[in-house]
Design a protein around this motif. Structure first.
Motif, short mmCIF file in Angstrom:
data_model
loop_
_atom_site.label_atom_id
_atom_site.label_comp_id
_atom_site.label_asym_id
_atom_site.label_seq_id
_atom_site.Cartn_x
_atom_site.Cartn_y
_atom_site.Cartn_z
N ARG A 57 88.18 -13.64 58.59
CA ARG A 57 89.28 -12.73 58.87
C ARG A 57 90.03 -12.39 57.58
O ARG A 57 90.13 -13.20 56.66
CB ARG A 57 90.25 -13.35 59.88
N TRP A 58 90.56 -11.16 57.55
CA TRP A 58 91.37 -10.75 56.39
C TRP A 58 92.49 -11.75 56.17
O TRP A 58 93.16 -12.18 57.11
CB TRP A 58 91.95 -9.36 56.59
N GLY A 59 92.71 -12.11 54.92
CA GLY A 59 93.78 -13.03 54.58
C GLY A 59 93.34 -14.47 54.46
O GLY A 59 94.11 -15.31 53.99
N MET A 60 92.12 -14.79 54.88
CA MET A 60 91.64 -16.17 54.75
C MET A 60 91.46 -16.54 53.29
O MET A 60 91.14 -15.71 52.44
CB MET A 60 90.30 -16.33 55.48
N SER A 61 91.66 -17.81 52.99
CA SER A 61 91.39 -18.31 51.65
C SER A 61 89.89 -18.52 51.49
O SER A 61 89.12 -18.45 52.46
CB SER A 61 92.12 -19.64 51.44
N LEU A 62 89.46 -18.80 50.27
CA LEU A 62 88.05 -19.06 50.00
C LEU A 62 87.54 -20.23 50.85
O LEU A 62 86.46 -20.17 51.44
CB LEU A 62 87.85 -19.35 48.51
N GLU A 63 88.34 -21.28 50.91
CA GLU A 63 87.95 -22.46 51.68
C GLU A 63 87.83 -22.13 53.17
O GLU A 63 86.92 -22.62 53.85
CB GLU A 63 88.96 -23.58 51.47
N GLU A 64 88.72 -21.31 53.68
CA GLU A 64 88.67 -20.93 55.09
C GLU A 64 87.43 -20.08 55.40
O GLU A 64 86.79 -20.25 56.45
CB GLU A 64 89.94 -20.18 55.48
N VAL A 65 87.08 -19.18 54.48
CA VAL A 65 85.90 -18.35 54.68
C VAL A 65 84.64 -19.22 54.64
O VAL A 65 83.73 -19.05 55.47
CB VAL A 65 85.82 -17.23 53.63
N ARG A 66 84.58 -20.15 53.72
CA ARG A 66 83.41 -21.02 53.63
C ARG A 66 83.28 -21.90 54.87
O ARG A 66 82.16 -22.22 55.30
CB ARG A 66 83.48 -21.88 52.37
N ALA A 67 84.41 -22.29 55.45
CA ALA A 67 84.36 -23.07 56.68
C ALA A 67 83.91 -22.20 57.85
O ALA A 67 83.18 -22.67 58.74
CB ALA A 67 85.74 -23.67 56.96
N ALA A 68 84.33 -20.93 57.85
CA ALA A 68 83.95 -20.01 58.94
C ALA A 68 82.50 -19.58 58.82
O ALA A 68 81.82 -19.38 59.83
CB ALA A 68 84.87 -18.79 58.92
N ILE A 69 82.01 -19.41 57.58
CA ILE A 69 80.63 -18.99 57.33
C ILE A 69 80.01 -19.98 56.34
O ILE A 69 79.94 -19.71 55.12
CB ILE A 69 80.57 -17.55 56.80
N PRO A 70 79.60 -21.14 56.79
CA PRO A 70 79.13 -22.20 55.87
C PRO A 70 77.86 -21.83 55.11
O PRO A 70 77.54 -22.48 54.10
CB PRO A 70 78.88 -23.39 56.82
N GLU A 71 77.13 -20.81 55.56
CA GLU A 71 75.91 -20.41 54.86
C GLU A 71 76.21 -19.69 53.55
O GLU A 71 75.34 -19.57 52.67
CB GLU A 71 75.06 -19.48 55.74
N ALA A 72 77.43 -19.20 53.38
CA ALA A 72 77.81 -18.51 52.15
C ALA A 72 77.91 -19.50 51.00
O ALA A 72 78.37 -20.64 51.18
CB ALA A 72 79.14 -17.78 52.35
N ALA A 73 77.49 -19.07 49.83
CA ALA A 73 77.47 -19.95 48.66
C ALA A 73 78.20 -19.29 47.48
O ALA A 73 78.14 -18.08 47.29
CB ALA A 73 76.04 -20.28 48.26
N LEU A 74 78.87 -20.11 46.71
CA LEU A 74 79.60 -19.64 45.54
C LEU A 74 78.66 -19.61 44.35
O LEU A 74 78.08 -20.63 43.96
CB LEU A 74 80.79 -20.56 45.27
N GLY A 75 78.49 -18.42 43.77
CA GLY A 75 77.57 -18.26 42.65
C GLY A 75 78.20 -18.66 41.32
O GLY A 75 79.40 -18.95 41.23
N GLU A 76 77.38 -18.66 40.27
CA GLU A 76 77.87 -19.01 38.94
C GLU A 76 78.88 -18.00 38.43
O GLU A 76 79.70 -18.32 37.56
CB GLU A 76 76.68 -19.10 37.97
N ASP A 77 78.83 -16.79 38.97
CA ASP A 77 79.78 -15.75 38.56
C ASP A 77 81.11 -15.85 39.30
O ASP A 77 81.99 -15.00 39.13
CB ASP A 77 79.18 -14.35 38.76
N GLY A 78 81.25 -16.88 40.15
CA GLY A 78 82.50 -17.06 40.88
C GLY A 78 82.62 -16.20 42.12
O GLY A 78 83.70 -16.10 42.71
#
Length: 234
Positions: A57-78
């Motif tokens: 959802r709009w306004g979520m932090s990075l941690e909240e988005v990763r918890a909502a969509i755990p398949e998403a990964a943080l790349g080397e480019d941030g």
């Protein structure tokens, strides 16, 4: 009261009015615009939209988005990215954060064989979700007036997209065409088509209506800084 008394009263009133003006000009503290910006920034920290992308959802932090969509990964480019399948087609998803809050999401479909049919399918699905798209003539006028900027969610990362990323490739070699646009109280959604030298890419670009003004201000600041650097070369 005689005419002299009226003149004295008028003069006194003028002095009083000038005094008020003088006082207002010497006031210190934040301006109205600065106070509004401060209130908006404060509200931004607790804002959570009803819309966004899937369970994010709009306004979520990075941690909240990763918890909502755990398949998403943080790349080397941030940049937070997700490889998945949407509408039975391979998709690459990029999440953009403005001041550490989810503000934009890009979905790219790089392996579409029948682009026209696939665009029709996406238009139908997006219309079911967001209602009728804006009229093509209105969208064309807005594009001509520069009211619909073409930008990537990855642009919100600390560093520009690398050449090998989808955004880097499209920025360097792609030609963009806006197919349809939806606008709600919370989201701005663009269905687009990119033409590369040897292939095409269909895209859905979601943007938070709440964060869009701040994103535009950030674009303007970056543009001005780039111009200042060019000035130093002259």
């Amino acid at each position: 009261m005689n005419s002299k008394g009226l003149k004295r009263l008028g003069a006194a009133g003028l002095v009083f009015a000038l005094g008020l003006t003088g006082c207002s000009s010497t006031q210190t503290g934040p301006s109205t615009l600065e106070r509004r910006a401060a209130i908006r920034d404060s509200y931004s920290k607790t804002y959570r939209g009803a819309e966004g992308f899937q369970t994010a959802r709009w306004g979520m932090s990075l941690e909240e988005v990763r918890a909502a969509i755990p398949e998403a990964a943080l790349g080397e480019d941030g940049v937070l990215r997700l490889r998945t399948a949407i509408a039975d087609a391979p998709a690459e998803v990029t999440f953009g954060f403005l001041k550490e809050r989810l503000a934009a999401v890009d979905v790219f479909f790089p392996e579409v064989k029948d682009e026209k049919t696939f665009q029709g399918l996406l238009k139908d699905l997006l219309t079911r979700k967001y209602g009728e798209a804006k009229h093509p003539r209105e969208v064309k006028r807005e594009v001509k007036r520069g009211l619909i900027p073409q930008r990537f969610a990855a642009d919100l990362a600390p560093q520009p997209p690398a050449p090998e990323t989808m955004e880097g490739t499209l920025a360097a070699k792609g030609a963009f065409r806006l197919v349809n646009r939806w606008v709600t109280t919370e989201s701005l959604v663009n269905l687009g088509a990119w033409r590369l030298p040897e292939s095409g890419v269909v895209s859905i670009q979601y943007e938070s209506a709440f964060y869009a003004p701040g994103r535009t201000a950030e674009d303007r600041r970056t543009f001005n800084e780039a111009r200042e650097e060019l000035v130093k070369e002259l």
